[in-house]
Design a protein around this motif. Structure first.
Motif, PDB file in Angstrom:
ATOM      1  N   TYR A 220     -12.338   5.243   6.092  1.00 26.41           N
ATOM      2  CA  TYR A 220     -10.942   5.657   5.936  1.00 26.41           C
ATOM      3  C   TYR A 220     -10.136   4.445   5.472  1.00 26.41           C
ATOM      4  N   ILE A 221      -9.577   4.543   4.278  1.00 25.52           N
ATOM      5  CA  ILE A 221      -8.845   3.416   3.689  1.00 25.52           C
ATOM      6  C   ILE A 221      -7.379   3.815   3.558  1.00 25.52           C
ATOM      7  N   GLU A 222      -6.509   3.038   4.184  1.00 29.96           N
ATOM      8  CA  GLU A 222      -5.070   3.315   4.114  1.00 29.96           C
ATOM      9  C   GLU A 222      -4.349   2.017   3.756  1.00 29.96           C
ATOM     10  N   PRO A 223      -4.062   1.812   2.453  1.00 30.40           N
ATOM     11  CA  PRO A 223      -3.392   0.572   2.035  1.00 30.40           C
ATOM     12  C   PRO A 223      -2.047   0.396   2.725  1.00 30.40           C
ATOM     13  N   ASP A 224      -1.675  -0.853   2.923  1.00 29.37           N
ATOM     14  CA  ASP A 224      -0.366  -1.178   3.484  1.00 29.37           C
ATOM     15  C   ASP A 224       0.671  -1.028   2.364  1.00 29.37           C
ATOM     16  N   LEU A 225       1.412   0.054   2.422  1.00 34.12           N
ATOM     17  CA  LEU A 225       2.390   0.351   1.376  1.00 34.12           C
ATOM     18  C   LEU A 225       3.802   0.368   1.933  1.00 34.12           C
ATOM     19  N   ALA A 226       4.021  -0.459   2.916  1.00 33.13           N
ATOM     20  CA  ALA A 226       5.351  -0.551   3.517  1.00 33.13           C
ATOM     21  C   ALA A 226       6.373  -0.942   2.460  1.00 33.13           C
TER      22      ALA A 226
ATOM     23  N   SER B 263      -5.886  10.977  -2.015  1.00 35.91           N
ATOM     24  CA  SER B 263      -4.731  11.760  -1.574  1.00 35.91           C
ATOM     25  C   SER B 263      -3.609  11.724  -2.596  1.00 35.91           C
ATOM     26  N   GLY B 264      -2.537  12.449  -2.288  1.00 34.47           N
ATOM     27  CA  GLY B 264      -1.306  12.347  -3.055  1.00 34.47           C
ATOM     28  C   GLY B 264      -0.510  11.145  -2.602  1.00 34.47           C
ATOM     29  N   GLY B 265       0.746  11.090  -3.037  1.00 25.65           N
ATOM     30  CA  GLY B 265       1.586   9.965  -2.623  1.00 25.65           C
ATOM     31  C   GLY B 265       2.464   9.403  -3.716  1.00 25.65           C
ATOM     32  N   GLY B 266       2.499  10.037  -4.905  1.00 27.78           N
ATOM     33  CA  GLY B 266       3.350   9.530  -5.977  1.00 27.78           C
ATOM     34  C   GLY B 266       2.954   8.130  -6.393  1.00 27.78           C
ATOM     35  N   ALA B 267       3.943   7.268  -6.567  1.00 26.28           N
ATOM     36  CA  ALA B 267       3.678   5.900  -7.015  1.00 26.28           C
ATOM     37  C   ALA B 267       2.791   5.144  -6.033  1.00 26.28           C
TER      38      ALA B 267
ATOM     39  N   ASN C 299       7.412   6.957  -2.887  1.00 23.92           N
ATOM     40  CA  ASN C 299       6.574   7.700  -3.829  1.00 23.92           C
ATOM     41  C   ASN C 299       7.166   7.743  -5.233  1.00 23.92           C
ATOM     42  N   SER C 300       8.411   7.304  -5.408  1.00 27.42           N
ATOM     43  CA  SER C 300       9.026   7.284  -6.743  1.00 27.42           C
ATOM     44  C   SER C 300       9.182   5.872  -7.293  1.00 27.42           C
ATOM     45  N   ASP C 301       8.598   4.876  -6.612  1.00 26.86           N
ATOM     46  CA  ASP C 301       8.735   3.473  -7.021  1.00 26.86           C
ATOM     47  C   ASP C 301       7.655   3.109  -8.040  1.00 26.86           C
ATOM     48  N   PHE C 302       7.951   3.364  -9.332  1.00 25.01           N
ATOM     49  CA  PHE C 302       6.987   3.066 -10.383  1.00 25.01           C
ATOM     50  C   PHE C 302       7.319   1.762 -11.112  1.00 25.01           C
ATOM     51  N   ILE C 303       8.007   0.842 -10.438  1.00 23.18           N
ATOM     52  CA  ILE C 303       8.433  -0.403 -11.077  1.00 23.18           C
ATOM     53  C   ILE C 303       7.372  -1.491 -10.914  1.00 23.18           C
ATOM     54  N   ASN C 304       7.072  -1.863  -9.684  1.00 22.28           N
ATOM     55  CA  ASN C 304       6.124  -2.954  -9.425  1.00 22.28           C
ATOM     56  C   ASN C 304       4.720  -2.391  -9.222  1.00 22.28           C
TER      57      ASN C 304
END
Length: 733
Positions: free
Chosen positions: A278-284, A35-39, A288-293
């Motif tokens: 169906y895989i949905e990582p815990d990204l709490a 899927s999409g989702g940015g970072a 989508n713009s957090d490209f730091i960590n």
């Protein structure tokens, strides 16, 4: 008997059709849907790593937005570890910046000076203004993708079914509002279209379509996977963004993003029910713009697979063992498409390979960069077709820009106050690659008008040509001799003088690749210099020939981190006209940039100039100013001879104060003299200073403090000048 045979034949024919239809509809293999989702989509790398560790065979991949980036790189042979390294080492802030970047290293040296000075770029096509489609042309991200794809195991393959794993990228055609599936062609363009966020990057135009991020219509491209591959099993990785909470819906950007997110989430429950896994990582907490960590985001993808049972999937073959050997390819043919107003030779000027010769990944990448750097095209696609096993048919598809430009620039500083510049440019004049420019710049203290015609590569030979007519009018300040009191000196402003000159010069020569040139030319000019408190004197004639070598390999015009500028120029009289001024002068400049560590740059600089005793005031060198010598005002000291050397240390801070922020410290040493016999290194002045700078959308903003001093003997002492403050906002005009 014949009738019976006909009946049997019909039965066999119908049976074969039915059997073929059954085979065609037979479900085979496992499809991976990204899927999409940015970072947030960076977590998909961790999922890929776990699939490999569990020996799960992936037969097809389809991705939208960031899913097309991760899936595209994986499909052409990059391992999860390699993709993670690519993502971690990328400068995402730079790749996703709103600037309209131009590749300075691939431009001809005369082209660089125009684009270095631009603040606003207005483009016209046949005098009709072309409204920008986005705030950024997306060149940096396109270049990033192109380099990675051409360095893969499949740089010459345009059939996505022939990749290591068959691949599809999903985008949205905003002309008809339907998804568009990339199955073949240029992989860079496919991914670039799939990840193009409207207004941030310019859309990709293909045939009659205008393509952007596929998220609004297929953020989880499940239905597209079924239609494209008819797989037996489907694994879905969902990394789409969470919807905002009530407290976050406090600005137009978040509200618009929320509307799109709600639309895209409408099919998530259906996908969850229909998918085999169906895989949905815990990204709490990850936006989508957090490209730091990013490293931590990858780990979340791995953890999401910890409790998933993959036993029902085919694991007879480990994808990690599927690698291709490098093959040598040879150029079979070249075709250029879309160049309605541009000569083919301008496009192919940097393709240094003839038919039948070996062509490499680097050749294609350099060609792509060079075509883009002409600034004549908004899109460049390289399509390759493999024929006869190891021969390449190359098709170059371009989309032309308007070839008329207005470049605007501005600057405010403590020396010349407010200045502005406007350049009107006609590119590719008469379809010859010639550039014609009419420009004006200045403010209350300086004015410049210029008209020029130039061609960096006449008739596709490494020969450049330039004709320039100009008028310059500049005010300079005059300072009193220094007064020393208590180990301190001071100089008072006592007046101003004006330098005026107008004329023309013609130059031609040869190019050193694109980073340099050697030119021979002549100049006819009228000039005068006079004190404003006196009547202007008559113009004097100047007729000189010059030889100039210029090399500029700096990677940026401002805040450069790599490269060198070398400028060697000799000028002397050519003719002896009535009322003529006769003189000779030599100038050398070396300006180098080294970055031994990330964000830390060292800038050594050296300049010297030698003029004979007859060199007029209008040709004098000046010492001082924020960019040249701390502790002195611009042109505070003038003379026919000059020597300046400096060493600057610049550090980019790990945080921003609104913009990229730098601190710097510089040590200067130098002097000017009226006559050669006065040159003594014992009376050199020294300067120290530093400041803070910001890389803003309107150009560099620099704020500095500096002091100058010199040493005395008998008695030994240090004499200091006043502490001076400087500021400059905008581009150098």
């Amino acid at each position: 008997m014949l009738r019976i045979l006909k009946i049997i034949f019909k039965i066999l024919f119908l049976t074969s059709l039915i059997y073929s239809s059954v085979l065609a509809n037979e479900k085979k293999g496992t499809a991976l849907v990204l899927s999409g989702g940015g970072a947030r989509g960076i977590s998909q790398i961790g999922v890929l790593r776990e699939l490999e560790n569990r020996n799960v065979q992936i037969d097809y991949i389809i991705g939208t937005s960031i899913g097309s980036v991760i899936g595209g790189l994986y499909s052409v042979g990059y391992s999860p570890d390699e993709i993670e390294e690519i993502m971690l080492s990328a400068d995402w802030e730079d790749l996703l910046s709103s600037s309209n970047f131009y590749n300075r290293s691939k431009m001809f040296i005369d082209q660089k000076k125009y684009y270095d000075r631009k603040l606003i770029n207005l483009r016209f096509d046949k005098f009709k203004f072309q409204i920008p489609q986005a705030i950024s042309n997306g060149y940096k991200f396109s270049e990033f993708l192109q380099e990675k794809i051409l360095n893969s195991k499949y740089p010459f393959t345009n059939d996505f079914d022939r990749f290591k794993i068959p691949f599809r990228a999903v985008s949205l055609d905003i002309v008809n509002g339907k998804p568009y599936i990339f199955r073949n062609g240029d992989l860079m363009t496919a991914i670039r279209a799939s990840i193009t966020v409207p207004l941030r990057f310019t859309p990709v135009e293909l045939d009659s379509m205008i393509l952007v991020d596929g998220g609004p219509v297929a953020n989880i491209p499940f239905d597209q996977a079924v239609a494209e591959f008819n797989p037996e099993r489907i694994i879905v990785v969902n990394t789409t963004s969470d919807i905002y909470q009530y407290s976050d819906l406090n600005n137009p950007v978040n509200i618009a993003d929320q509307i799109v997110s709600v639309i895209m989430r409408s099919n998530e429950e259906m996908v969850k029910e229909k998918s085999d896994i169906y895989i949905e990582p815990d990204l709490a907490g990850v936006s989508n713009s957090d490209f730091i960590n990013l490293e931590g985001i990858v780990e979340r993808g791995e953890k999401a697979c910890a409790n998933i049972d993959f036993n029902g999937l085919d694991n007879t073959k480990n994808p990690k063992t599927t690698r291709l050997t490098d093959t040598e390819y040879f150029l079979n043919s070249v075709e250029v498409v879309g160049n309605n107003n541009t000569d083919k030779m301008i496009i192919l000027t940097d393709l240094l390979i003839n038919k039948g010769e070996k062509i490499s990944k680097l050749d294609l990448f350099n060609l792509w960069q060079s075509i883009y750097s002409t600034e004549l095209f908004s899109q460049v696609r390289l399509l390759t077709e493999i024929v006869e096993e190891n021969k390449i048919n190359l098709t170059i598809e371009v989309k032309e820009k308007g070839n008329q430009l207005i470049l605007l620039g501005a600057r405010v500083d403590n020396e010349r106050n407010t200045q502005a510049e406007v350049d009107i440019i006609q590119e590719n004049l008469l379809n010859t690659g010639t550039r014609m420019l009419l420009g004006a710049a200045g403010g209350a203290r300086n004015q410049r008008i210029v008209w020029s015609i130039s061609n960096p590569k006449v008739l596709n030979f490494p020969i450049n040509f330039n004709f320039t007519a100009y008028y310059n009018n500049t005010l300079y300040r005059s300072y009193s001799p220094q007064v020393v009191q208590n180990n301190n000196y001071n100089r008072e402003l006592i007046g101003e003088y004006k330098v005026e000159n107008y004329g023309f010069n013609v130059a031609t020569g040869t190019n050193f690749d694109k980073s340099g040139k050697l030119n021979l030319g002549f100049q006819l000019e009228k000039q005068r210099a006079y004190n404003l408190e006196m009547e202007p004197n008559e113009f004097k004639n100047v007729s000189t020939f010059f030889i100039r070598t210029l090399i500029d390999s700096k990677n940026k015009s401002n805040f450069a981190t790599q490269g060198t500028l070398i400028d060697l120029n000799f000028e002397s009289n050519l003719l002896s006209l009535e009322n003529d001024v006769n003189f000779s002068k030599l100038e050398f400049v070396l300006d180098a940039y080294l970055s031994p560590m990330n964000d830390f740059t060292i800038n050594p600089f050296i300049m010297f100039g030698l003029g004979d005793k007859t060199t007029p005031l209008a040709e004098f060198w000046g010492l001082g100013g924020q960019e040249m010598f701390y502790g002195m005002r611009e042109y505070e000291r003038i003379g026919r001879q000059i020597f300046v050397s400096s060493l600057e240390f610049r550090y980019k801070l790990p945080f921003e104060i609104f913009f990229d922020t730098y601190i710097d410290f510089r040590y200067d040493i130098g002097g000017v003299w009226s006559l050669p016999e006065q040159i003594k290194f014992s009376n050199l002045r020294q300067g120290i200073g530093g400041g803070i700078s910001f890389d803003t959308p309107v150009g560099p903003a620099k704020f500095s403090l500096g002091n100058s001093f010199y040493l005395l003997n008998n008695p030994d002492k240090v004499i200091f000048g006043p502490l001076l403050a400087y500021f400059a906002i905008g581009i150098n005009l």
